[in-house]
Design an enzyme around this catalytic site. Sequence first.
Site, short mmCIF file in Angstrom:
data_model
loop_
_atom_site.label_atom_id
_atom_site.label_comp_id
_atom_site.label_asym_id
_atom_site.label_seq_id
_atom_site.Cartn_x
_atom_site.Cartn_y
_atom_site.Cartn_z
N ARG A 172 -3.64 -14.79 -0.67
CA ARG A 172 -2.84 -14.26 0.33
C ARG A 172 -3.30 -14.52 1.90
O ARG A 172 -4.39 -14.02 2.21
CB ARG A 172 -2.27 -13.04 0.39
CG ARG A 172 -1.01 -12.68 1.36
CD ARG A 172 -0.45 -11.23 0.86
NE ARG A 172 0.70 -11.20 1.12
CZ ARG A 172 1.55 -10.33 1.71
NH1 ARG A 172 0.57 -9.09 2.09
NH2 ARG A 172 2.96 -10.19 1.84
N GLN A 182 -3.98 -7.44 -6.65
CA GLN A 182 -4.34 -8.04 -5.43
C GLN A 182 -5.96 -7.18 -5.05
O GLN A 182 -6.11 -5.99 -5.00
CB GLN A 182 -3.80 -7.62 -4.20
CG GLN A 182 -3.96 -8.31 -2.94
CD GLN A 182 -3.15 -7.82 -1.69
OE1 GLN A 182 -3.14 -6.61 -1.59
NE2 GLN A 182 -2.77 -8.83 -0.98
N GLY A 188 9.18 -7.05 0.14
CA GLY A 188 8.13 -5.75 0.21
C GLY A 188 9.02 -4.55 0.17
O GLY A 188 9.36 -3.83 -0.53
N ARG A 189 9.55 -4.00 1.60
CA ARG A 189 10.36 -3.09 1.94
C ARG A 189 11.51 -3.18 0.93
O ARG A 189 12.20 -1.88 0.57
CB ARG A 189 10.90 -2.90 3.38
CG ARG A 189 9.64 -2.38 4.27
CD ARG A 189 9.81 -2.88 5.52
NE ARG A 189 9.58 -4.21 5.82
CZ ARG A 189 9.66 -4.76 6.97
NH1 ARG A 189 9.66 -3.99 8.27
NH2 ARG A 189 9.59 -5.97 7.19
N ASN A 241 -4.44 -5.13 12.67
CA ASN A 241 -5.77 -4.91 12.61
C ASN A 241 -6.59 -5.89 13.46
O ASN A 241 -7.66 -6.02 13.19
CB ASN A 241 -6.15 -5.20 11.04
CG ASN A 241 -5.65 -4.16 10.25
OD1 ASN A 241 -5.51 -3.01 10.48
ND2 ASN A 241 -5.34 -4.29 8.81
N THR A 249 0.69 -1.24 -0.12
CA THR A 249 -0.04 0.03 0.19
C THR A 249 0.98 1.23 -0.07
O THR A 249 1.71 1.62 0.67
CB THR A 249 -0.89 -0.04 1.19
OG1 THR A 249 -1.93 -1.06 0.98
CG2 THR A 249 -1.55 1.32 1.45
N HIS A 255 -6.77 -11.21 -1.56
CA HIS A 255 -6.15 -10.99 -0.17
C HIS A 255 -7.12 -11.40 1.10
O HIS A 255 -8.21 -10.71 1.37
CB HIS A 255 -6.12 -9.29 -0.03
CG HIS A 255 -5.25 -8.61 1.11
ND1 HIS A 255 -4.84 -9.42 2.03
CD2 HIS A 255 -4.80 -7.35 1.08
CE1 HIS A 255 -4.13 -8.71 2.93
NE2 HIS A 255 -4.25 -7.48 2.28
N TYR A 266 -8.16 -7.88 7.26
CA TYR A 266 -9.46 -7.35 6.44
C TYR A 266 -10.25 -8.50 6.09
O TYR A 266 -10.62 -9.28 6.96
CB TYR A 266 -8.66 -6.73 4.85
CG TYR A 266 -7.52 -5.94 5.12
CD1 TYR A 266 -7.89 -4.46 5.56
CD2 TYR A 266 -6.19 -6.13 4.87
CE1 TYR A 266 -6.96 -3.69 6.04
CE2 TYR A 266 -5.29 -5.25 5.18
CZ TYR A 266 -5.39 -4.03 5.69
OH TYR A 266 -4.35 -3.26 6.04
N ASN A 322 -4.10 -10.24 6.89
CA ASN A 322 -3.81 -9.03 7.52
C ASN A 322 -5.00 -8.44 8.03
O ASN A 322 -5.05 -7.02 8.08
CB ASN A 322 -3.04 -7.93 6.56
CG ASN A 322 -1.61 -8.75 6.16
OD1 ASN A 322 -1.28 -9.50 6.70
ND2 ASN A 322 -1.17 -8.05 5.33
C1 8OZ Z 1 -0.10 -1.24 5.87
C2 8OZ Z 1 -0.86 -0.11 5.53
C3 8OZ Z 1 -1.94 -0.02 5.15
C4 8OZ Z 1 -2.44 -1.17 4.27
C5 8OZ Z 1 -2.00 -5.05 4.33
C6 8OZ Z 1 -2.86 -3.64 2.55
O1 8OZ Z 1 -1.63 -5.02 5.27
C7 8OZ Z 1 -2.28 -3.60 3.85
C8 8OZ Z 1 -1.49 -2.29 4.38
C9 8OZ Z 1 -0.51 -2.32 4.99
O2 8OZ Z 1 -2.29 -5.81 3.52
#
Ligand code: 8OZ
Length: 367
Positions: free
Chosen positions: A235, A101, A325-326, A243, A27, A182, A187, A185
């Site tokens: 994923r 994604q 990622g990073r 979260n 993101t 996705h 969501y 994480n």
């Molecule tokens: C960090 C900040 C905002 C969104 C994820 C889409 O954790 C994210 C996300 C990560 O999958």
Amino acid sequence: MSEHSLLQPVQLGSLSLANRMVMAPLTRQRAKQPGNIPHALNAEYYTQRANAGVIISEASQICPEGQGYAWSPGIHSAEQVEGWKLTTEGVHAAGGKIILQLWHVGRISHPLLQPNGVAPVAPSAIQAKAECYVQEADGSHHRAACAMPRALETSELPGIVEAYAQGTRNALAAGFDGVEVHAANGYLLDQFLCSNSNQRTDAYGGSVENRARLVLEVVDAVVAATGDSGKVGIRISPMGTFNDVHDANPLETFTYLLNELNSRNLAYLHVNKPDWVGGTYEGFDDLLKTLRGIYKGTLILCGGMDAETGAQALESGLADLIAFGRPYIANPDLAQRVAAGAAWNQINPATLYGGGAEGYTDYPSME
Ligand code: 8OZ
């Protein structure tokens, strides 16, 4: 030709990849406004990184209700589909591959991000102790506590599944090589999977079979929409707590899910290590080994690895591809750096989210 394990070609479902390095979904909150539309700047960023065997795009909302962060791109409007074509054409012209994604944030949102300012939706009316990112009417923007969500009616769930299918059709129309569901994480799909965020009493809550029902319906609809299970990945983030999700029995939950996924012949399973939010996750390595044994297909592993630890994960058989990622944020030419054994640039945390070219398309490649 480098001997490095990360640089060996690999088949990923229907896609033939030049190497085993994946650019992880990231993101960056830089879509054009209004409308959360991917534009030329995003295309430049992704095209710079086409050296990855495959790029997985940043999470992209499948419907307006699926948004939880200001300026994240969508895949639901005609303008977004047109905008994404700049990215897919750029990456393909540079010899790369790119998967989109598919994202619905569920309760990780706020009325300021929702159509007509209503509450976000979730499996249950349980507020997440987590933050989203909002923009006010006056243009100011800031992190905000996630709002109390509204529990989805059972009768609304087919509409959610259909939004994933439409997002898939849109992604293919935009030129993507495949899609990733996705389900990680914290969501929406992870909220259904995890026991602390799902207290439903219908066929989508309670037992693991019920909690996994929506994600499996989504996978089946997405496969049907592509017509090719080899273009679909998923994923997950077992044991992740980002979260505010927590599952009482990740081994049971993910064993069931992976056994179900085995029969669907997907392109890949993408496992996100829980480490990137910090903290310790005792037992994760054992869980990962167990899940690797259960899952019969191709596995992408993501989280905090470098060239050496990534190669070790491949050579030990723990993973088939490694997502970065990073490192891919800070090193547009990451595959070339691995081939050369060169040092990696570090990210600037201040420019990760939002803004323009700075900290986005201006990280230097090697001389
Ligand atoms: C960090 C900040 C905002 C969104 C994820 C889409 O954790 C994210 C996300 C990560 O999958």
